[in-house]
Motif scaffolding. Sequence first.
Motif, PDB file in Angstrom:
ATOM      1  N   VAL A   1       0.741  -1.321  -0.043  1.00 58.55           N
ATOM      2  CA  VAL A   1      -0.063  -0.077  -0.088  1.00 58.55           C
ATOM      3  C   VAL A   1       0.774   1.205   0.032  1.00 58.55           C
ATOM      4  O   VAL A   1       2.129   1.123   0.366  1.00 58.55           O
ATOM      5  N   PRO A   2       0.368   2.350  -0.421  1.00 52.31           N
ATOM      6  CA  PRO A   2       1.198   3.499  -0.698  1.00 52.31           C
ATOM      7  C   PRO A   2       1.334   4.339   0.789  1.00 52.31           C
ATOM      8  O   PRO A   2       2.107   5.259   1.103  1.00 52.31           O
ATOM      9  N   MET A   3       0.419   4.171   1.691  1.00 51.63           N
ATOM     10  CA  MET A   3       0.264   4.975   2.874  1.00 51.63           C
ATOM     11  C   MET A   3      -0.670   4.474   3.867  1.00 51.63           C
ATOM     12  O   MET A   3      -1.328   3.508   3.597  1.00 51.63           O
ATOM     13  N   LEU A   4      -0.603   4.769   5.232  1.00 53.57           N
ATOM     14  CA  LEU A   4      -1.032   4.203   6.326  1.00 53.57           C
ATOM     15  C   LEU A   4      -1.623   5.497   7.157  1.00 53.57           C
ATOM     16  O   LEU A   4      -0.873   6.317   7.273  1.00 53.57           O
ATOM     17  N   PRO A   5      -2.857   5.404   7.641  1.00 54.77           N
ATOM     18  CA  PRO A   5      -3.612   6.479   8.276  1.00 54.77           C
ATOM     19  C   PRO A   5      -3.511   6.108   9.696  1.00 54.77           C
ATOM     20  O   PRO A   5      -3.548   5.040  10.456  1.00 54.77           O
ATOM     21  N   ALA A   6      -3.678   7.239  10.705  1.00 56.85           N
ATOM     22  CA  ALA A   6      -3.789   7.305  12.236  1.00 56.85           C
ATOM     23  C   ALA A   6      -4.385   8.475  12.628  1.00 56.85           C
ATOM     24  O   ALA A   6      -4.508   9.508  11.912  1.00 56.85           O
ATOM     25  N   PHE A   7      -4.795   8.419  13.859  1.00 62.57           N
ATOM     26  CA  PHE A   7      -5.300   9.653  14.320  1.00 62.57           C
ATOM     27  C   PHE A   7      -4.305  10.097  15.415  1.00 62.57           C
ATOM     28  O   PHE A   7      -3.659   9.556  15.945  1.00 62.57           O
ATOM     29  N   ALA A   8      -3.985  11.610  15.272  1.00 65.29           N
ATOM     30  CA  ALA A   8      -3.404  12.188  16.362  1.00 65.29           C
ATOM     31  C   ALA A   8      -4.129  12.405  17.901  1.00 65.29           C
ATOM     32  O   ALA A   8      -5.072  13.108  17.790  1.00 65.29           O
ATOM     33  N   THR A   9      -3.663  11.893  18.728  1.00 64.43           N
ATOM     34  CA  THR A   9      -4.323  11.968  19.961  1.00 64.43           C
ATOM     35  C   THR A   9      -3.869  13.144  20.678  1.00 64.43           C
ATOM     36  O   THR A   9      -4.420  13.600  21.863  1.00 64.43           O
ATOM     37  N   GLN A  10      -2.790  13.524  20.325  1.00 70.00           N
ATOM     38  CA  GLN A  10      -2.171  14.863  20.831  1.00 70.00           C
ATOM     39  C   GLN A  10      -1.592  15.546  19.613  1.00 70.00           C
ATOM     40  O   GLN A  10      -1.325  15.313  18.458  1.00 70.00           O
ATOM     41  N   ASP A  11      -1.423  16.808  19.999  1.00 70.57           N
ATOM     42  CA  ASP A  11      -0.890  17.810  18.819  1.00 70.57           C
ATOM     43  C   ASP A  11       0.747  17.233  18.452  1.00 70.57           C
ATOM     44  O   ASP A  11       1.471  16.837  19.531  1.00 70.57           O
ATOM     45  N   ILE A  12       1.013  16.978  17.150  1.00 71.49           N
ATOM     46  CA  ILE A  12       2.254  16.544  16.715  1.00 71.49           C
ATOM     47  C   ILE A  12       2.741  17.125  15.787  1.00 71.49           C
ATOM     48  O   ILE A  12       2.113  17.738  14.646  1.00 71.49           O
ATOM     49  N   GLU A  13       4.109  17.711  16.019  1.00 68.09           N
ATOM     50  CA  GLU A  13       4.842  18.400  15.153  1.00 68.09           C
ATOM     51  C   GLU A  13       6.027  17.584  14.379  1.00 68.09           C
ATOM     52  O   GLU A  13       6.574  16.868  15.170  1.00 68.09           O
ATOM     53  N   VAL A  14       5.811  17.782  13.260  1.00 64.88           N
ATOM     54  CA  VAL A  14       7.029  17.177  12.266  1.00 64.88           C
ATOM     55  C   VAL A  14       7.747  17.894  11.277  1.00 64.88           C
ATOM     56  O   VAL A  14       6.946  18.392  10.466  1.00 64.88           O
ATOM     57  N   ASP A  15       9.111  18.347  11.615  1.00 68.49           N
ATOM     58  CA  ASP A  15       9.755  18.904  10.669  1.00 68.49           C
ATOM     59  C   ASP A  15       9.132  20.432  10.362  1.00 68.49           C
ATOM     60  O   ASP A  15       8.883  21.043   9.434  1.00 68.49           O
ATOM     61  N   GLY A  16       8.442  21.049  11.860  1.00 65.54           N
ATOM     62  CA  GLY A  16       8.044  22.308  11.523  1.00 65.54           C
ATOM     63  C   GLY A  16       6.451  22.386  11.232  1.00 65.54           C
ATOM     64  O   GLY A  16       6.157  23.394  11.285  1.00 65.54           O
ATOM     65  N   ARG A  17       5.904  21.446  11.115  1.00 63.87           N
ATOM     66  CA  ARG A  17       4.567  21.338  10.691  1.00 63.87           C
ATOM     67  C   ARG A  17       3.753  20.709  11.585  1.00 63.87           C
ATOM     68  O   ARG A  17       4.308  19.396  12.187  1.00 63.87           O
TER      69      ARG A  17
END
Length: 460
Positions: A324-340
């Motif tokens: 598969v090309p991708m997998l989804p999940a829900f953020a249960t807290q605010d998550i920052e990755v690489d400034g976003r």
Amino acid sequence: MPTTPESTTDAPQTRAGQAADPTLGVVSRPAWRDDSASLLTRGYRFGDRIWQRVPRGARSAPMRLLFSDALLVRGAEGVAAFYDDARVSRHGAMPPFIQETLFGHDSVHSLDGDEHRHRKATFVSALYEDEQVARLRPHLEREWRHEVDAWIAGGERSAYDAAVGALGRAIMRWAGLPGTGEAKTRWARRQAQIVDGFGVPYSPEYLLTALNRRWSDRHAERLIRAVRAGRLDAHPGTALAAWAGNRDSAGELLPARLAGVELQNSFRPMIAVARFTAFAAKRLQEHPEWRERIAAEVAERGSLVDGPLATAFAQEIRRTSPFVPMLPAFATQDIEVDGRMVRAGGRIVLDILGTDTDEGSWERADVFDPERFVGVDDYEAITVFVPHGGADVATGHRCPGEKLAIAGLAASISALSDPRLAILPAGLEVNERRMPTKPRSGGRVRTAGSTGGARCPFHR
């Protein structure tokens, strides 16, 4: 081998109607725009368009999925964020039409936390331990030898069809399932169709998938009930025995229906390896030098299983052609990755293909080169290698059947490298819009030197 992720100072790339945040390089998406449809229309190239919104080499990109904010992530940073169980939940994130048909209702794939770890422990003991892989090897050898002999005798089944049968019979025998080889092949074909049709809800194929899912669930439940009632023996150490005797965290026997679902989740992934086998046929046809090397390896070792070169080739297939090309999940807290950032309640989406072929994580990422895996024993230590998920097998969401899948694919590659066989070049194109996908012909195979000239041109 992987490289160190690159940093970039490129300016944000924007498109009409999108605004770039000068502080974070974040591209805002208007509330009325949604990227869900492009997953169906672009398939495995879904991520390419999303990554155009951010600087080259970025580890995250904003998007909207099912009309909610989402963050597409890749690379080591993305993998770490996606598999952080303290901040991420998978429950309910997978679209129901996929969860119910491919994995089954209430399966381990929808669980989190202690409940997930408890259920996962059975998968680890039944699938992941080295002795379990060792039990599978003779079955793989036997079934692939049978398929090679059938080709030599004049058969012309595709690599995909042969793999469904060979891998299906091998893994069902390994799992301790009763029945003749023909019965196992028939069930394997049902399971293969479930895998083939789960991602096309717009097609009549999906209806067949739902029907095969229902049949398979009932059949697996009957097997579990038969073992529990003493009408069927389950050999200790097999997946059938493990799920027939499985108990939940409260000490109660897992409902027979659910135990049957997890029994299928123990052997279906091997049948899904038939899709990798079709890609292997394509790559072996394109790289005859590797076919020759692997054929020599098989001749020297006298075995189709566990060849180091075949295993390296299998790993490169998995890197470049993930399921598969991708997998989804829900953020249960605010998550920052690489400034976003994605806020709590939004989706975080791991770009599987974008991570496995990320130019900032792999040397010559766009080149098919099995040599990068020669001599690599601990592939799980490669953070950016996630064709079967990432993080720790026992505590995280990495697939515990990965070792089995690699063994099955390597055996498939060894069989297809037999110099008495020819892989036909016609029909090896791939529709990247369809999920899951494979070369159109499945990789047609026939005896080397056979021209097929005596065959009717309308019935090839």
